[in-house]
Design a protein around this motif. Sequence first.
Motif, short mmCIF file in Angstrom:
data_model
loop_
_atom_site.label_atom_id
_atom_site.label_comp_id
_atom_site.label_asym_id
_atom_site.label_seq_id
_atom_site.Cartn_x
_atom_site.Cartn_y
_atom_site.Cartn_z
N LYS A 52 0.17 -17.47 -27.65
CA LYS A 52 0.60 -16.84 -28.61
C LYS A 52 -1.01 -15.24 -28.83
O LYS A 52 -0.40 -13.85 -28.85
CB LYS A 52 0.66 -17.37 -29.89
CG LYS A 52 1.27 -16.02 -30.50
CD LYS A 52 2.40 -16.93 -32.20
CE LYS A 52 2.98 -15.49 -33.11
NZ LYS A 52 3.34 -16.37 -34.12
N GLN A 82 -0.79 -13.36 -25.82
CA GLN A 82 -0.31 -12.63 -25.58
C GLN A 82 0.41 -11.61 -26.34
O GLN A 82 0.50 -10.27 -26.03
CB GLN A 82 1.29 -13.64 -25.82
CG GLN A 82 2.81 -12.25 -26.00
CD GLN A 82 2.88 -12.24 -24.50
OE1 GLN A 82 3.42 -13.55 -23.45
NE2 GLN A 82 3.71 -11.40 -23.64
N LYS A 129 -0.81 -22.08 -29.40
CA LYS A 129 -1.43 -21.12 -30.13
C LYS A 129 -2.43 -20.28 -29.56
O LYS A 129 -2.20 -18.82 -29.25
CB LYS A 129 -1.86 -21.68 -31.60
CG LYS A 129 -1.00 -22.61 -32.19
CD LYS A 129 -0.33 -22.78 -33.04
CE LYS A 129 0.73 -22.95 -34.17
NZ LYS A 129 1.35 -22.22 -34.73
#
Length: 225
Positions: A146, A149, A143
């Motif tokens: 992400k 990102q 998580k």
Amino acid sequence: MESLKKQVGYASVNYIKDGMTVGLGTGSTAYYMVEKLGQEIKKGNLNITAVTTSKKTAEQAESLGIPLKDLNEVDWIDVTIDGADEIDPQFQGIKGGGGAHLIEKIVASYSNQVIWIVDESKMVNQLGDFPLPLEVIPFGHQKLEKILQEKGYHPETRLTKEGQLFTTDNDNFIIDLHLKNITDPHALAQELSQLPGIVEHGLFLDMVDIVLVGRNGQVETLKAP
């Protein structure tokens, strides 16, 4: 390049005096510093106590007969000598290529003096070409990756050569950020420190006192402002 690492690693031992408590860094250049320190202790030239920054360094130091103590067992550290992955003109640095930056930063923070030992390839105009490592807890690391990102930080969870998840000495994972350039290291450090799940980032800011650089067969001494 290996000869430069050895040269600067050996030269750094001149900053270690009898009776000191010394922080021993981790990495290919620090390896030679520990090697030379072991030689001096064996000759009877130095009597010191050392605190290590990784299991790997601890194993090397023990094999050379260097007396070791846990950080909790010492009042303070006189000098810590460690490598670095990148150093910019303002003496800010990135460390953690070996995955030991959490303990390295803790040890450095309890030191009266911090010395970085590097070959000339580690001196850069701007930080960021070397991936910035984050030590993260395993829980929710995907998580977190992400989120990183989405911020455009190009994260990549570090793997071993065998393709397994890289695990630190603290049983955490490493996420490397492929940033290419870091225009404001202090702002980035503050942002990363506020993200839950990140135990420590690899930006070492305003921490170093002296940088020893192996360059053109010589050891150059740079003093931070």
